[in-house]
Design a protein around this motif. Structure first.
Motif, short mmCIF file in Angstrom:
data_model
loop_
_atom_site.label_atom_id
_atom_site.label_comp_id
_atom_site.label_asym_id
_atom_site.label_seq_id
_atom_site.Cartn_x
_atom_site.Cartn_y
_atom_site.Cartn_z
N PHE A 27 0.73 -0.77 -0.34
CA PHE A 27 0.05 -0.17 -0.38
C PHE A 27 1.13 1.63 0.01
O PHE A 27 1.87 1.31 1.22
CB PHE A 27 -0.66 -0.12 1.36
N LYS A 28 0.20 2.10 -0.74
CA LYS A 28 0.72 3.17 -0.84
C LYS A 28 -0.33 4.52 -0.60
O LYS A 28 0.43 5.96 -0.13
CB LYS A 28 1.86 3.81 -2.10
N MET A 29 -1.45 4.26 -1.36
CA MET A 29 -1.86 5.34 -0.92
C MET A 29 -3.68 4.61 -0.57
O MET A 29 -4.32 3.44 -0.72
CB MET A 29 -2.60 5.85 -1.91
N LEU A 30 -4.39 5.34 0.43
CA LEU A 30 -5.48 4.71 1.22
C LEU A 30 -6.39 6.16 1.40
O LEU A 30 -6.32 6.79 1.78
CB LEU A 30 -4.99 3.85 2.66
N ASN A 31 -7.51 5.69 0.78
CA ASN A 31 -8.78 6.42 0.95
C ASN A 31 -9.92 6.00 1.27
O ASN A 31 -10.66 5.13 0.88
CB ASN A 31 -9.01 7.37 -0.96
N ILE A 32 -10.29 6.00 2.58
CA ILE A 32 -11.55 5.95 3.65
C ILE A 32 -12.12 7.05 4.19
O ILE A 32 -12.10 7.01 5.12
CB ILE A 32 -11.04 4.83 4.73
N GLU A 33 -12.20 7.80 2.98
CA GLU A 33 -13.13 9.07 3.19
C GLU A 33 -15.08 8.59 3.49
O GLU A 33 -14.96 7.89 3.28
CB GLU A 33 -12.79 9.99 2.71
N SER A 34 -14.99 9.35 4.31
CA SER A 34 -16.85 9.09 4.72
C SER A 34 -17.45 7.77 4.85
O SER A 34 -17.87 7.22 4.53
CB SER A 34 -17.90 10.03 3.68
N SER A 35 -16.37 7.11 5.86
CA SER A 35 -16.93 6.42 6.58
C SER A 35 -17.07 5.55 8.16
O SER A 35 -16.76 4.72 8.09
CB SER A 35 -15.20 5.26 5.83
N LYS A 36 -17.40 6.42 7.91
CA LYS A 36 -18.40 6.61 9.33
C LYS A 36 -17.54 6.05 10.70
O LYS A 36 -17.25 5.17 11.33
CB LYS A 36 -19.39 5.50 9.60
N LEU A 54 -8.51 10.86 5.18
CA LEU A 54 -9.76 10.38 6.05
C LEU A 54 -10.48 11.74 6.18
O LEU A 54 -11.46 11.73 7.32
CB LEU A 54 -9.06 10.06 7.61
N GLU A 55 -10.70 12.28 5.30
CA GLU A 55 -12.15 13.12 4.94
C GLU A 55 -13.30 13.12 5.28
O GLU A 55 -13.91 11.73 5.09
CB GLU A 55 -12.05 13.90 3.45
N LEU A 56 -14.15 13.62 5.95
CA LEU A 56 -15.56 13.82 5.73
C LEU A 56 -15.99 12.48 6.87
O LEU A 56 -16.42 12.03 7.10
CB LEU A 56 -16.04 13.59 4.77
N ASN A 57 -15.27 12.53 7.48
CA ASN A 57 -14.95 11.36 8.91
C ASN A 57 -15.30 11.54 10.17
O ASN A 57 -15.68 13.76 10.06
CB ASN A 57 -14.41 10.27 9.39
N GLN A 58 -15.58 11.68 11.27
CA GLN A 58 -16.22 12.22 13.10
C GLN A 58 -15.11 12.34 13.86
O GLN A 58 -15.47 11.47 14.52
CB GLN A 58 -17.30 11.47 13.12
N ILE A 59 -14.19 12.33 13.06
CA ILE A 59 -12.78 12.25 13.78
C ILE A 59 -12.26 13.49 14.98
O ILE A 59 -12.80 14.53 14.49
CB ILE A 59 -11.32 12.55 13.22
N ILE A 69 4.41 8.56 6.22
CA ILE A 69 3.72 9.14 5.24
C ILE A 69 4.13 10.84 4.93
O ILE A 69 4.25 11.29 5.81
CB ILE A 69 2.65 9.06 6.81
N THR A 70 3.91 10.80 4.39
CA THR A 70 3.89 12.07 3.78
C THR A 70 3.02 13.08 3.43
O THR A 70 2.30 14.58 3.63
CB THR A 70 4.35 12.12 2.34
N ARG A 71 1.81 12.44 3.36
CA ARG A 71 0.53 13.70 2.72
C ARG A 71 -1.24 12.42 3.98
O ARG A 71 -0.94 11.83 4.06
CB ARG A 71 0.20 13.18 1.70
N LEU A 72 -1.69 13.78 4.73
CA LEU A 72 -2.70 13.31 5.00
C LEU A 72 -3.98 14.38 4.76
O LEU A 72 -3.71 15.09 5.31
CB LEU A 72 -2.61 13.50 6.75
N ASN A 73 -5.29 13.49 4.66
CA ASN A 73 -6.29 15.21 4.70
C ASN A 73 -7.28 14.28 6.22
O ASN A 73 -8.10 13.44 5.45
CB ASN A 73 -6.97 14.30 3.19
N LEU A 117 -6.12 20.47 7.00
CA LEU A 117 -7.33 20.72 8.57
C LEU A 117 -7.90 21.37 7.67
O LEU A 117 -9.31 22.05 9.00
CB LEU A 117 -6.03 20.77 9.34
N TRP A 118 -8.58 21.06 6.53
CA TRP A 118 -10.19 22.29 6.64
C TRP A 118 -11.08 21.91 6.57
O TRP A 118 -11.20 20.83 6.59
CB TRP A 118 -10.00 22.80 4.37
N GLY A 119 -12.22 22.93 7.02
CA GLY A 119 -13.42 22.64 7.64
C GLY A 119 -13.82 22.20 8.97
O GLY A 119 -14.19 21.81 9.78
N ASN A 120 -12.40 21.89 9.44
CA ASN A 120 -12.51 21.37 10.82
C ASN A 120 -13.06 22.80 12.17
O ASN A 120 -12.90 23.96 11.56
CB ASN A 120 -11.69 20.70 11.73
N CYS A 121 -13.02 23.08 13.14
CA CYS A 121 -13.27 23.79 14.36
C CYS A 121 -12.39 24.42 15.18
O CYS A 121 -12.33 24.31 16.32
CB CYS A 121 -14.33 23.35 15.66
#
Length: 621
Positions: free
Chosen positions: A511-520, A544-549, A567-571, A600-604
Motif C-alpha cells: 500500500f502507498k495510498m489509502l482513501n477511506i473518506e466518509s466511512s463512519k 480520512l476526510e468527512l469522518n467524525q474524528i 506518510i507524507t500526506r494526510l487529509n 485540516l480545512w473544515g474543522n473547528c
C-alpha cells in the motif's frame, strides 16, 4: 528535499509573523533547510516579513521558483522583487498573478539571464502594456515558457508579440488562453510564426477566433516546421475554416496534438475536417470533446479511423452520441492498429453499445486505455450491463486502464468483470466508483484481489459496500502483493470494519495510498486503525476526510506521526478536530520530518491556534 514556504491566509489570520520569516532565513543560513520554492498567496505581508523574504532571494542561490500570486501585493513591492531579479542568477521560474506585474516585467527580461518560465496569468495585461514587454522579448535568450492566460490581450498586443516571435529564438511554449486575440490577432501571430523556428506549443483556447483567424492559422501550419501542439479549444470554427485546417494538417509534418474541444462543430464542418485529415501522417492526439457531434457525423469519423495510420489518442467525451458511437466505432477498432487511448465518457452509451465495446476488446490488441465514465442515460436510468466487457477482459491482453465510474452497473456485468480480472494479467488501473453494487459482488471482488497480480490501483468509492464486505475485502488485501492505491471511501467501514482495516495495514507491504473518506470513522475507530498504521512501513498518503474524528483521534494520529517516517500526506478535512487536537498534531510535526501536507480545512479551529503552525509545511485550514 524541496522545502516549501507558504505565506498563506490559511495559516494565519492577520500577517505572517516576523518571527516565522526570520526563522526561515536563519534555518537557511545555517544550512538546516534548502528553500526551493518561495510562495506567497492571499495575504498582505508585513514590512519586516517582506524584507526577510527579499533577503533570502538576495543571499541564496537555492531558490529556483518564486510564486508571487497575491492581489495584496503593491506596485512598489512587486518592483522591489523584480529589481532583485535583474541581477539574480538562481530563480528560473516566476509566477505573478497581479495587475502591477505587467508594467515592469519587461525590465526583468532585458537584464535577467536565468529565467526559463514566466507566468503572468490574470495580470491585467492589455494592448498598452505589451510593447515594452515585446521589445524585451526580442532580446531575451533564456525564456522558454511564457504564459499570459486570462488577460486582455487583443489584436494590437498580439501583433507586438508576433513581432517579438519573428526575432526571438528561445521561446518554445506560448500560452495565450482566455484573452481576446480574435481574428486579426490570430492573423498577426500566424504571419510571425511562418518564419519562427523554435515555438513548439501554442495555446489559443478561448480567444474568440472565427473563420478568418482559423484560415490564417491554417496557412501558417502549411509552412511552419516547429509547432507540435496547437490548442484551439472554445473558439468559433466554421465548416470552411475546419476544411482549411484539415488541408493544412494534411501537409503539415510536425503537429502531433490538436485540441478542438468546445467548438460546436456541426455535421458539414466535421465531415469536411475528417475527409481532409485522413492522409495526415503525424497527428497522434485529437480532442473533439463537447462538440455536439451528431450521429450522422460518425460515418466521416469512422472513415478517418479506417484510413488514418497515425492517430493514437481520440477524445469524444460529452458528445451525447448514444449507442451508435460505440457500435460503429467498435466495428472500426476491430481492425484499427493505432488507437491506444479512447475517451467515450458522458455519451449516453447503454447496453447495446457496451456489448459492442466488449466484442471489440475481444479482438483488438492495441487499445491500452478506455474511459467509459458516466454513460448511464438520464432518460433511462436503469443499470448498465457490461457483461460483454467482463468476458472480453478474460482474454484481452493489452488494456491497462479502464474507467467505468458512475454507470450504476448491473450486478451480472459487475460479476463478469471481477471474475475476469481474477485471471487477467495486464489491467493495472480500474475506476469503479459510484456503481452502487452494494454487497452483491463481494465474493467476486475478494477472489479478484486474492488471485490478481497486475492491478495496482483500484477505486471502489461510493458503492454501498456493507461492513461485512469491507471485512472480507481487507482480509483478502492482507495477502495481496500488487495493489498500491486503494480508494474505498463512502462505504460502511465503521466500528465493525475498523479492525480488519487495521490488521490489513499491519501486514500489507505494498500500500502507498489509502482513501477511506466518509466511512463512519470516529475517535474509537481511529484508535483501532492507528495500531495498524504503527506497524505499516509503506503507506505514503491517507485520506480520512468527512469522518467524525475529534481531538482524541487527532491525539492518536499525532502519536503515529512521532514515529512514522513514511506518510507524507494526510487529509483530515471536514472532521471534528478542535484546538486541542490541532495542538497535538502540531507538537507531533515538530518531531516528524516526512509530512509535507496536512489538510485540516473544515474543522473547528480558532485563528490563534493556527499561528502555532507558522513554520510547518503546507498545512491547510
Amino acid at each position: 528535499k524541496h522545502f516549501r514556504f507558504f505565506f498563506d491566509s490559511c495559516l494565519i489570520k492577520d500577517h505572517v509573523s516576523f518571527e516565522g520569516a526570520t526563522r526561515m532565513l536563519y534555518d537557511y543560513l545555517n544550512g538546516k533547510q534548502s528553500p526551493n520554492l518561495l510562495s506567497s498567496y492571499e495575504k498582505a505581508l508585513s514590512k519586516r516579513s517582506t524584507e526577510t523574504i527579499m533577503a533570502v532571494i538576495r543571499e541564496t542561490v537555492m531558490v529556483r521558483k518564486l510564486n508571487m500570486k497575491s492581489k495584496y501585493f503593491s506596485h512598489k513591492l512587486i518592483s522591489d522583487f523584480c529589481n532583485l531579479l535583474k541581477s539574480n542568477n538562481a530563480v528560473t521560474e516566476l509566477d505573478i498573478d497581479n495587475t502591477c506585474g505587467s508594467a515592469i516585467i519587461g525590465t526583468i527580461l532585458q537584464h535577467n539571464r536565468t529565467l526559463v518560465r514566466l507566468s503572468l496569468g490574470s495580470s491585467g495585461i492589455a494592448d498598452g502594456h505589451v510593447e515594452l514587454f515585446s521589445e524585451a522579448l526580442k532580446r531575451n535568450s533564456t525564456l522558454a515558457d511564457l504564459s499570459l492566460c486570462g488577460n486582455e490581450i487583443k489584436s494590437k498586443a498580439a501583433k507586438n508579440i508576433g513581432d517579438a516571435l519573428k526575432i526571438n529564438k528561445a521561446l518554445t511554449h506560448l500560452n495565450l488562453k482566455n484573452n481576446c486575440v480574435g481574428d486579426e490577432g490570430a492573423r498577426c501571430l500566424s504571419e510571425a510564426l511562418k518564419c519562427n523556428k523554435t515555438l513548439e506549443s501554442l495555446n489559443l483556447c478561448g480567444n474568440k477566433i472565427g473563420e478568418y483567424g482559423i484560415v490564417a492559422l491554417s496557412g501558417m501550419l502549411r509552412t511552419n516546421k516547429s509547432i507540435t501542439s496547437l490548442n484551439l479549444r472554445n473558439n468559433c470554427i466554421t465548416p470552411l475554416s475546419a476544411e482549411s485546417l484539415a488541408k493544412a494538417l494534411k501537409r503539415n509534418r510536425t503537429i502531433t496534438k490538436l485540441n478542438l474541444r468546445s467548438n460546436n462543430l456541426k455535421f458539414k464542418g466535421f465531415e469536411m475536417f475528417c475527409k481532409k485529415l485522413v492522409l495526415s501522417k503525424v497527428l497522434t492526439y485529437l480532442n473533439l470533446r463537447n462538440n455536439t457531434l451528431e450521429p450522422k457525423s460518425l460515418h466521416a469519423l469512422c472513415k478517418l479511423l479506417e484510413a488514418n495510420a497515425a492517430l493514437t489518442e481520440l477524445n469524444l467525451r460529452n458528445n451525447n452520441l448514444g449507442d451508435s458511437v460505440a457500435v460503429d466505432i467498435s466495428k472500426v477498432l476491430c481492425k484499427n492498429k493505432t488507437i491506444r487511448r479512447l475517451n467515450l465518457k458522458e455519451n449516453g452509451i447503454s447496453n447495446e453499445g457496451m456489448k459492442a465495446i466488449g466484442e471489440m476488446l475481444m479482438v483488438n490488441k492495441h487499445i491500452k486505455e478506455l474511459k467509459l465514465k458516466c454513460n448511464r442515460s438520464l432518460v433511462l436510468p436503469e443499470a448498465v450491463d457490461i457483461t460483454a466487457i467482463g468476458i472480453a477482459l478474460s482474454k484481452n491482453a493489452t488494456l491497462i486502464h479502464l474507467n467505468l465510474r458512475g454507470n450504476r452497473i448491473y450486478y451480472k456485468g459487475a460479476k463478469a468483470l471481477f471474475g475476469a480480472l481474477a485471471t487477467n494479467k495486464v489491467l493495472q488501473f480500474l475506476d469503479f466508483e459510484c456503481n452502487y453494487i452494494a454487497g452483491k459482488c463481494t465474493k467476486d471482488i475478494v477472489n479478484m484481489i486474492t488471485t490478481n497480480n497486475s492491478l495496482i490501483s483500484l477505486n471502489l468509492n461510493n458503492n454501498w459496500i456493507p461492513a461485512s464486505g469491507i471485512i472480507a475485502i481487507f482480509n483478502a488485501l492482507r495477502i495481496n502483493k500488487a495493489l498500491q492505491n486503494l480508494e474505498i471511501g463512502s462505504n460502511d467501514i465503521g466500528a465493525e470494519g475498523a479492525p480488519s482495516v487495521s490488521e490489513c495495514l499491519a501486514s500489507n507491504r505494498t500500500f502507498k495510498m489509502l482513501n477511506i473518506e466518509s466511512s463512519k470513522i470516529s475517535d474509537e475507530e481511529i484508535k483501532v486503525i492507528a495500531k495498524g498504521l504503527q506497524s505499516n512501513s509503506t503507506l505514503r498518503e491517507i485520506n480520512l476526510e468527512l469522518n467524525q474524528i475529534g481531538n482524541e483521534g487527532a491525539r492518536e494520529i499525532g502519536e503515529i506521526f512521532k514515529t512514522n517516517e513514511r506518510i507524507t500526506r494526510l487529509n483530515l478535512r471536514s472532521n471534528r478536530i478542535g484546538d486541542e487536537g490541532t495542538e497535538f498534531l502540531c507538537e507531533a510535526l515538530k518531531v516528524n520530518e516526512t509530512i509535507v501536507q496536512l489538510d485540516l480545512w473544515g474543522n473547528c479551529i480558532r485563528a490563534d491556534i493556527r499561528k502555532i503552525s507558522t513554520n510547518l509545511l503546507d498545512i491547510r485550514f
